[in-house]
Write an enzyme that holds these catalytic residues in place. Sequence first.
Site: not given
Length: 372
Positions: A15, A94, A96, A118
């Site tokens: 992506r 993102y 995390h 997120e």
Amino acid sequence: MRVGCPKEIKNHEYRVGLTPGSVREYVAHGHEVIVETKAGAGIGADDDAYRAAGARIVSTAKEVFEKSDMIVKVKEPQPSEWTQLREGQILYTYLHLAPDPEQTKGLLNSGVSAVAYETVTDERGGLPLLAPMSEVAGRLAIQAGATSLQKANGGRGILLGGVPGVLPAKVAIIGGGVVGLHAAKMAAGLGADVSILDRSIPRLRKLDDIFNGRVHTRYSTIDALEEEVFSADLVVGAVLIPGAAAPKLVTREMLSGMKKGAVIVDVAIDQGGCFETSHATTHSEPTYEVDGVVHYCVANMPGAVPVTSAHALNNATLYYGLQLANRGLKAIAEDRHLRAGLNVHRGRVTNGPVAEALGYSAYAPEAVLNVA
Ligand SMILES: NC(=O)c1ccc[n+]([C@@H]2O[C@H](COP(=O)([O-])OP(=O)(O)OC[C@H]3O[C@@H](n4cnc5c(N)ncnc54)[C@H](O)[C@@H]3O)[C@@H](O)[C@H]2O)c1
């Protein structure tokens, strides 16, 4: 602002943080966009497409990191990337961080202001930048399950929709949130006999309204769960208890009650999985078998369809990305949903659960950004 988009370097990540369509929007808002050469190759967007959208193409990631006020990515920065970030720069991707002390340390040392997709919130209490990937994973779960059910792939050899005169396959979906809803849409669309189990009665009501009888909804007791799992050809695990590991709802013992060649797709594997026998797999080897039951437990399912995933992600990230580009840190200071997204700022952890998980002091974004 100068907005930069490097090529993703995490293994098998195809992506891209900015599609050419997003670049055009940033440029239309008066921003300069620089993109690393071949950044969009994984979704079929070449450098010319980016140039046509108004981007400047540069040959190295180094140049992108050096020259940009804001970096837009997909995956968490890798070690070679976090060393190139700096104070005064915004990172939008993102992250995390909770299970990742090394990256957290790297980001803290860099001084960057990092907004994690997120944890950005919306008015309805949802996580709007996470939802599109759940939509992709939910829909993909049925494709993956249908393929795994084929005999040559270890499955029991049943077609989800059946054919006239032959019953369709039974699909049980545990958890009727975003993943569960989209899995149910695909399964019902293919003609399968679908049940969704959830513990939230308001959610079951909503699902009942959406499907208008086409899909069965069941409150998830142990009895109901066993009945559905034992009679299913395909079971999709899609539960989430926010911030916690997924509960192990299907035990190893229960597998022996399942049909031989039945398939489990444990979408919740990124939170540890809701089947006791699940362990994370990759796209190159997505399945394994335990007690005659095929397990598909790919932790980054959206990676299988980067074209769809990158566009879905960009649709969701564009609005907040433009706010950040237009107003910089002020956008974060003035918008509580972006404040919820701020995880690290100038060497401080600004997200409670991340700080708690990793043993840092938590600073309120309001305090470090001097918001009243
Ligand atoms: N593997 C992947 O690539 C991938 C991609 C996207 C999302 N996910 C994961 O899929 C999972 C589901 O995500 P989501 O966006 O649908 O979450 P969600 O919050 O929208 O839905 C979760 C649902 O689970 C229900 N639930 C909680 N406990 C339950 C129980 N004991 N029994 C039955 N239902 C229960 C909740 O009521 C809720 O409706 C998460 O773990 C998410 O991280 C994985």
